[in-house]
Write a protein that holds these residues in place. Structure first.
Motif, PDB file in Angstrom:
ATOM      1  N   ASN A  50       0.831  -1.205   0.000  1.00 38.85           N
ATOM      2  CA  ASN A  50       0.000   0.000   0.000  1.00 38.85           C
ATOM      3  C   ASN A  50       0.865   1.253   0.000  1.00 38.85           C
ATOM      4  N   GLU A  51       0.417   2.258  -0.703  1.00 37.34           N
ATOM      5  CA  GLU A  51       1.117   3.531  -0.697  1.00 37.34           C
ATOM      6  C   GLU A  51       0.784   4.286   0.593  1.00 37.34           C
ATOM      7  N   ILE A  63      -4.440  -0.670  12.182  1.00 41.38           N
ATOM      8  CA  ILE A  63      -3.180  -0.808  12.924  1.00 41.38           C
ATOM      9  C   ILE A  63      -3.374  -1.766  14.084  1.00 41.38           C
ATOM     10  N   GLU A  64      -4.456  -1.563  14.820  1.00 44.55           N
ATOM     11  CA  GLU A  64      -4.775  -2.432  15.958  1.00 44.55           C
ATOM     12  C   GLU A  64      -4.967  -3.875  15.499  1.00 44.55           C
ATOM     13  N   ASN A  65      -5.721  -4.062  14.426  1.00 44.74           N
ATOM     14  CA  ASN A  65      -5.998  -5.412  13.927  1.00 44.74           C
ATOM     15  C   ASN A  65      -4.723  -6.113  13.450  1.00 44.74           C
ATOM     16  N   ASP A  66      -3.856  -5.375  12.769  1.00 37.30           N
ATOM     17  CA  ASP A  66      -2.620  -5.975  12.269  1.00 37.30           C
ATOM     18  C   ASP A  66      -1.676  -6.345  13.406  1.00 37.30           C
ATOM     19  N   GLU A 126       2.453  -6.207   2.293  1.00 34.06           N
ATOM     20  CA  GLU A 126       1.385  -5.422   1.676  1.00 34.06           C
ATOM     21  C   GLU A 126       1.099  -4.090   2.355  1.00 34.06           C
ATOM     22  N   ARG A 127       1.490  -3.938   3.603  1.00 38.00           N
ATOM     23  CA  ARG A 127       1.166  -2.699   4.307  1.00 38.00           C
ATOM     24  C   ARG A 127       2.188  -1.617   3.985  1.00 38.00           C
ATOM     25  N   GLN A 156       5.244   0.816  10.653  1.00 35.32           N
ATOM     26  CA  GLN A 156       5.945   1.420  11.792  1.00 35.32           C
ATOM     27  C   GLN A 156       5.014   1.546  12.995  1.00 35.32           C
ATOM     28  N   LYS A 157       3.775   1.947  12.744  1.00 32.48           N
ATOM     29  CA  LYS A 157       2.790   2.075  13.823  1.00 32.48           C
ATOM     30  C   LYS A 157       2.348   0.698  14.324  1.00 32.48           C
ATOM     31  N   VAL A 158       2.245  -0.265  13.415  1.00 30.21           N
ATOM     32  CA  VAL A 158       1.877  -1.628  13.810  1.00 30.21           C
ATOM     33  C   VAL A 158       2.936  -2.213  14.742  1.00 30.21           C
TER      34      VAL A 158
END
Length: 246
Positions: free
Chosen positions: A84-85, A95-98, A123-124, A130-132
């Protein structure tokens, strides 16, 4: 001479030409890992184009033929260039789910759901990852780097670690390569392959930024460090590519 569409295509052409991974991919997993894990979508698409024009075959086909298992699945996922761009909109729910998915697919279960990890890592977008990784620490007793080492081994471990390290410092990707050069030249037996690959594969504009980051981070110029840790024709070739002291 081949003609390309993007400003950095000459850099990629040099990279592809130099790396032996492009003929007999399985013989140099380290180079292949770095090539695939440290490139964005545009660069990966261009690498595949150059590969097709040079060797009259698809990169994915050779990756499938010369690697195997989950490592091959990771490389093929990256080769799809589906990352993803970056977006100005922060999706906190995703983010929470990942972060939870990485934890539940690894540390929180017996065995590892590798495909979930591959999907998220490949894919992210970089800012999202970074946030994940930061959010992940609220679920897991380990940071993402330690979790990778606990969950997977071998070439797959190296590819996840490369992706993780690259994503975490992509806001300053020149620091990533400066650190790689410093580590390679400071090791007991200098890793010539790593030094050669980075110096030769980065075009002049990028290498200038790596040089600046190297001097800022390690207090000594890249030129001087190369001079201290190499000799002979190899030294002269690297210094020439380095294009001056800082």
């Amino acid at each position: 001479m081949l003609q390309f569409n993007y400003l950095n295509s000459i850099c990629l052409y040099r990279y592809v030409t130099v790396c032996c991974v492009l003929q007999g991919l399985g013989s140099d997993e380290e180079s292949l890992t770095e090539m695939m894990c440290s490139r964005n979508n545009v660069e990966l698409v261009e690498i595949k184009k150059v590969y097709r024009e040079m060797f009259k075959k698809e990169l994915e086909k050779d990756v499938s033929g010369d690697t195997s298992g989950d490592f091959a699945k990771m490389l093929l996922a990256l080769a799809q260039a589906k990352r993803n761009e970056p977006s100005n909109v922060v999706d906190y729910e995703k983010i929470e789910n990942d972060a939870r998915a990485l934890y539940e697919a690894g540390v929180n279960r017996k065995g590892t759901d590798v495909m979930t990890w591959i999907s998220i890592f490949s894919e992210r977008s970089v800012p999202h990852l970074q946030k994940v990784f930061e959010r992940y620490k609220r679920y897991s007793p380990y940071e993402i780097k330690e979790s990778i080492r606990k969950e997977v081994k071998g070439d797959l471990e190296k590819s996840f670690l490369t992706l993780g390290a690259y994503q975490l410092c992509l806001e300053n990707k020149h620091l990533y390569f400066a650190s790689r050069l410093n580590d390679a030249m400071k090791s007991k037996s200098m890793k010539e392959k790593v030094v050669t690959r980075i110096i030769v594969s980065r075009c002049e504009v990028v290498l200038m930024k790596i040089r600046a980051e190297f001097k800022r981070s390690f207090g000594k110029s890249l030129y001087q460090t190369i001079s201290e840790h190499t000799k002979g024709d190899y030294q002269r070739a690297l210094l020439n590519l380095c294009s001056g002291d800082d």
